[in-house]
Design a protein around this motif. Structure first.
Motif, PDB file in Angstrom:
ATOM      1  N   GLY A  20      15.382 -17.868  32.861  1.00 17.21           N
ATOM      2  CA  GLY A  20      14.095 -18.043  33.119  1.00 17.21           C
ATOM      3  C   GLY A  20      14.030 -18.202  34.944  1.00 17.21           C
ATOM      4  N   SER A  21      12.921 -17.979  35.449  1.00 18.69           N
ATOM      5  CA  SER A  21      12.830 -18.395  36.696  1.00 18.69           C
ATOM      6  C   SER A  21      11.238 -18.804  37.257  1.00 18.69           C
ATOM      7  N   PRO A  22      11.124 -20.214  37.264  1.00 20.31           N
ATOM      8  CA  PRO A  22      12.237 -21.108  37.335  1.00 20.31           C
ATOM      9  C   PRO A  22      12.692 -21.218  36.038  1.00 20.31           C
ATOM     10  N   ILE A  23      13.727 -22.236  35.967  1.00 23.30           N
ATOM     11  CA  ILE A  23      14.618 -22.442  34.699  1.00 23.30           C
ATOM     12  C   ILE A  23      13.738 -22.795  33.666  1.00 23.30           C
ATOM     13  N   ASP A  24      13.581 -22.247  32.489  1.00 20.16           N
ATOM     14  CA  ASP A  24      12.822 -22.695  31.459  1.00 20.16           C
ATOM     15  C   ASP A  24      13.480 -23.941  30.773  1.00 20.16           C
ATOM     16  N   PRO A  25      12.911 -25.092  30.351  1.00 23.31           N
ATOM     17  CA  PRO A  25      13.373 -26.341  29.813  1.00 23.31           C
ATOM     18  C   PRO A  25      14.159 -25.875  28.631  1.00 23.31           C
ATOM     19  N   LEU A  28      18.093 -24.177  45.193  1.00 23.46           N
ATOM     20  CA  LEU A  28      18.794 -23.140  46.479  1.00 23.46           C
ATOM     21  C   LEU A  28      18.698 -21.693  45.934  1.00 23.46           C
ATOM     22  N   PRO A  29      18.824 -20.893  46.957  1.00 20.97           N
ATOM     23  CA  PRO A  29      18.773 -19.492  46.547  1.00 20.97           C
ATOM     24  C   PRO A  29      19.724 -19.167  45.412  1.00 20.97           C
ATOM     25  N   ARG A  30      19.583 -18.124  44.566  1.00 19.97           N
ATOM     26  CA  ARG A  30      20.559 -17.810  43.713  1.00 19.97           C
ATOM     27  C   ARG A  30      21.460 -16.670  44.417  1.00 19.97           C
ATOM     28  N   PRO A  31      22.592 -16.731  44.255  1.00 17.33           N
ATOM     29  CA  PRO A  31      23.501 -17.490  43.016  1.00 17.33           C
ATOM     30  C   PRO A  31      23.565 -18.901  43.507  1.00 17.33           C
ATOM     31  N   TYR A  32      23.681 -19.795  42.667  1.00 14.05           N
ATOM     32  CA  TYR A  32      24.053 -21.167  42.984  1.00 14.05           C
ATOM     33  C   TYR A  32      24.674 -21.940  41.535  1.00 14.05           C
ATOM     34  N   VAL A  33      25.099 -22.779  41.849  1.00  9.59           N
ATOM     35  CA  VAL A  33      25.953 -23.708  40.774  1.00  9.59           C
ATOM     36  C   VAL A  33      25.476 -25.053  40.492  1.00  9.59           C
ATOM     37  N   VAL A  50      27.207 -34.639  37.889  1.00 11.27           N
ATOM     38  CA  VAL A  50      27.633 -35.447  39.174  1.00 11.27           C
ATOM     39  C   VAL A  50      29.077 -36.091  38.751  1.00 11.27           C
ATOM     40  N   ASN A  51      29.153 -36.679  37.446  1.00 14.12           N
ATOM     41  CA  ASN A  51      30.115 -37.428  36.917  1.00 14.12           C
ATOM     42  C   ASN A  51      31.171 -36.688  35.764  1.00 14.12           C
ATOM     43  N   GLU A  52      31.442 -35.851  35.671  1.00 13.33           N
ATOM     44  CA  GLU A  52      32.202 -35.159  34.574  1.00 13.33           C
ATOM     45  C   GLU A  52      33.398 -34.417  35.042  1.00 13.33           C
ATOM     46  N   GLY A  53      34.312 -34.006  34.389  1.00 12.10           N
ATOM     47  CA  GLY A  53      35.613 -33.472  34.664  1.00 12.10           C
ATOM     48  C   GLY A  53      35.664 -32.056  33.743  1.00 12.10           C
ATOM     49  N   SER A  54      36.882 -31.299  34.334  1.00 10.47           N
ATOM     50  CA  SER A  54      37.386 -30.307  33.429  1.00 10.47           C
ATOM     51  C   SER A  54      36.203 -29.316  33.202  1.00 10.47           C
ATOM     52  N   SER A  55      35.209 -29.161  34.370  1.00  7.36           N
ATOM     53  CA  SER A  55      34.263 -28.106  34.430  1.00  7.36           C
ATOM     54  C   SER A  55      33.179 -28.206  33.145  1.00  7.36           C
ATOM     55  N   VAL A  56      33.116 -29.653  32.628  1.00 13.28           N
ATOM     56  CA  VAL A  56      32.027 -29.782  31.505  1.00 13.28           C
ATOM     57  C   VAL A  56      30.731 -29.608  32.140  1.00 13.28           C
ATOM     58  N   GLY A  57      30.104 -28.702  31.254  1.00 12.91           N
ATOM     59  CA  GLY A  57      28.551 -28.739  31.913  1.00 12.91           C
ATOM     60  C   GLY A  57      28.428 -27.831  33.130  1.00 12.91           C
ATOM     61  N   VAL A  58      29.114 -27.077  33.534  1.00 13.38           N
ATOM     62  CA  VAL A  58      28.783 -26.049  34.538  1.00 13.38           C
ATOM     63  C   VAL A  58      28.451 -24.899  34.295  1.00 13.38           C
ATOM     64  N   ALA A  59      27.070 -24.558  35.218  1.00 13.97           N
ATOM     65  CA  ALA A  59      26.331 -23.446  34.950  1.00 13.97           C
ATOM     66  C   ALA A  59      26.110 -22.635  36.226  1.00 13.97           C
ATOM     67  N   ILE A  60      26.406 -21.214  36.338  1.00 13.77           N
ATOM     68  CA  ILE A  60      26.113 -20.574  37.254  1.00 13.77           C
ATOM     69  C   ILE A  60      24.846 -19.734  37.283  1.00 13.77           C
ATOM     70  N   ILE A  61      23.914 -20.074  38.111  1.00 11.78           N
ATOM     71  CA  ILE A  61      22.653 -19.467  37.988  1.00 11.78           C
ATOM     72  C   ILE A  61      22.354 -18.315  38.903  1.00 11.78           C
ATOM     73  N   THR A  62      22.317 -17.059  38.300  1.00 12.85           N
ATOM     74  CA  THR A  62      22.151 -16.011  38.998  1.00 12.85           C
ATOM     75  C   THR A  62      21.019 -15.105  38.747  1.00 12.85           C
ATOM     76  N   ASP A  63      20.562 -14.188  39.476  1.00 15.17           N
ATOM     77  CA  ASP A  63      19.266 -13.493  39.079  1.00 15.17           C
ATOM     78  C   ASP A  63      19.327 -12.497  37.797  1.00 15.17           C
ATOM     79  N   ASP A  64      20.491 -12.738  37.213  1.00 12.73           N
ATOM     80  CA  ASP A  64      20.601 -12.037  35.816  1.00 12.73           C
ATOM     81  C   ASP A  64      20.755 -13.023  34.740  1.00 12.73           C
ATOM     82  N   SER A  65      20.710 -14.226  35.254  1.00  8.67           N
ATOM     83  CA  SER A  65      20.836 -15.294  34.180  1.00  8.67           C
ATOM     84  C   SER A  65      19.858 -15.395  33.339  1.00  8.67           C
ATOM     85  N   ASP A  66      19.813 -15.547  31.915  1.00  2.59           N
ATOM     86  CA  ASP A  66      18.725 -15.482  30.927  1.00  2.59           C
ATOM     87  C   ASP A  66      18.391 -17.045  30.679  1.00  2.59           C
TER      88      ASP A  66
END
Length: 331
Positions: A159-164, A132-137, A141-157
């Motif tokens: 990489g672009s695309p995301i570095d493994p 998706l266009p940045r920023p995106y979240v 798919v199957n976790e609660g309490s915001s476990v494992g959530v990441a916000i990807i912005t133009d300033d995120s460290d």
């Protein structure tokens, strides 16, 4: 005392999910509250032998204080249904749907509940390009309490695309839900079942000192300010509560639920989106359902007994209808 007589309550807590410590804290609080009201409590830190331990304990009712998989995804609910034991919170079918963020969208959006768009992506797709266009979240798919959530912005460290090799949920989860980032205010509304049906307790605004309302900020004292009732225009507060009750009903939740929302105030009512509905909200000292209940004059011990009473009511209703071993969700 809300319950008519002392009961034997088994409190399920702990387990092996990523939210184990939160569940242990929730379970301890619930057990102490029940004991303060004169009930017999058996504390069960859930292991693979949980069915045997419940069979040996023979409780009148089970308080499900588990968070995450398998206590929140229908697995434990199915086991308790087969054992014929009444239990708090939502049943099997509801739990299966609500723990899955994509299934939740498919259930709620057709009923007029606005949710962000998005799609499921594999980690391999992420490493080839942004879904998706940045920023995106990105979120599991199957976790609660915001476990494992990441916000990807133009300033995120990352990489672009995301570095493994970059740190993020793609290192732990093979699939993630990618959603557009909704700017604005973090809100949540709890719903509590009662004799007259579900009602919203109110709306809390969550103001995070740094970052966003992730797992660490949720459960670290002093990291997030809870403003209850939220300072919102009356029509937005009413809409938050309407969406929360509607989600509770459409999903078939019971006992209590908590719906999380984001509001872009520049867009007015069109900027309000539901993010997810939690069927097993926390019962810790920092948890939002007990906090909202207290704001409505419901003590922690009363809240716990109300959830137990609702579990017994639903179980009795199912028995009267001859559905002892069927799905636990009310129609």
């Amino acid at each position: 005392m809300i319950l008519e007589r002392p009961l034997h309550v088994a409190v399920l807590m702990g387990g092996w999910a990523s939210e184990r410590e939160v569940s242990l804290t929730s379970g301890a609080g619930v057990a102490e509250a029940l004991e303060s009201r004169g009930h017999q409590v058996t504390r069960i830190d859930m292991g693979r032998d949980v069915a045997l331990r419940l069979h040996a304990a023979r409780p009148d009712v089970v308080f499900n204080a588990l968070h995450g998989v398998p206590g929140e995804d229908g697995s434990v609910q199915g086991m308790l249904d087969l054992m014929g034991l009444p239990y708090t919170h939502s049943g099997l079918a509801t739990s299966v749907i609500a723990i899955d963020k994509q299934l939740t969208k498919q259930a709620l959006v057709p009923h007029g509940i606005p949710m962000p768009g998005g799609r499921i992506v594999t980690r391999e797709e992420l490493f080839k390009g942004d879904p998706l266009p940045r920023p995106y979240v990105l979120k599991p798919v199957n976790e609660g309490s915001s476990v494992g959530v990441a916000i990807i912005t133009d300033d995120s460290d990352v990489g672009s695309p995301i570095d493994p090799q970059a740190r993020g949920p793609w290192q732990e989860f093979a699939q993630l839900l990618a959603e557009p980032f909704i700017k604005g205010r973090e809100l949540t509304a709890a719903v509590l079942d009662g004799p007259d049906g579900p009602r919203a307790l109110g709306v809390t605004e969550l103001v995070v000192a740094d970052g966003f309302y992730d797992y660490e900020n949720k459960y670290t004292a002093g990291r997030t300010e809870h403003i209850f009732p939220a300072r919102l225009p009356p029509e937005i507060a009413a809409l938050c509560q309407h969406y929360a009750v509607k989600a509770h009903q459409v999903l078939g939740c019971r006992g209590t639920s908590r719906t999380d929302l984001r509001w872009d105030e520049e867009a007015g009512a069109e900027g309000l989106f539901v993010l997810e509905t939690n069927t097993q909200p926390g019962m810790t000292p920092l948890s939002l359902v007990p906090e909202q209940a207290a704001g409505c004059g419901i003590s922690y011990a009363d809240l716990v007994e109300m959830l137990v009473a609702e579990a017994l009511r639903v179980h009795g209703q199912r028995q009267a209808q001859g559905g002892r071993h069927g799905p636990a969700d009310p129609a």
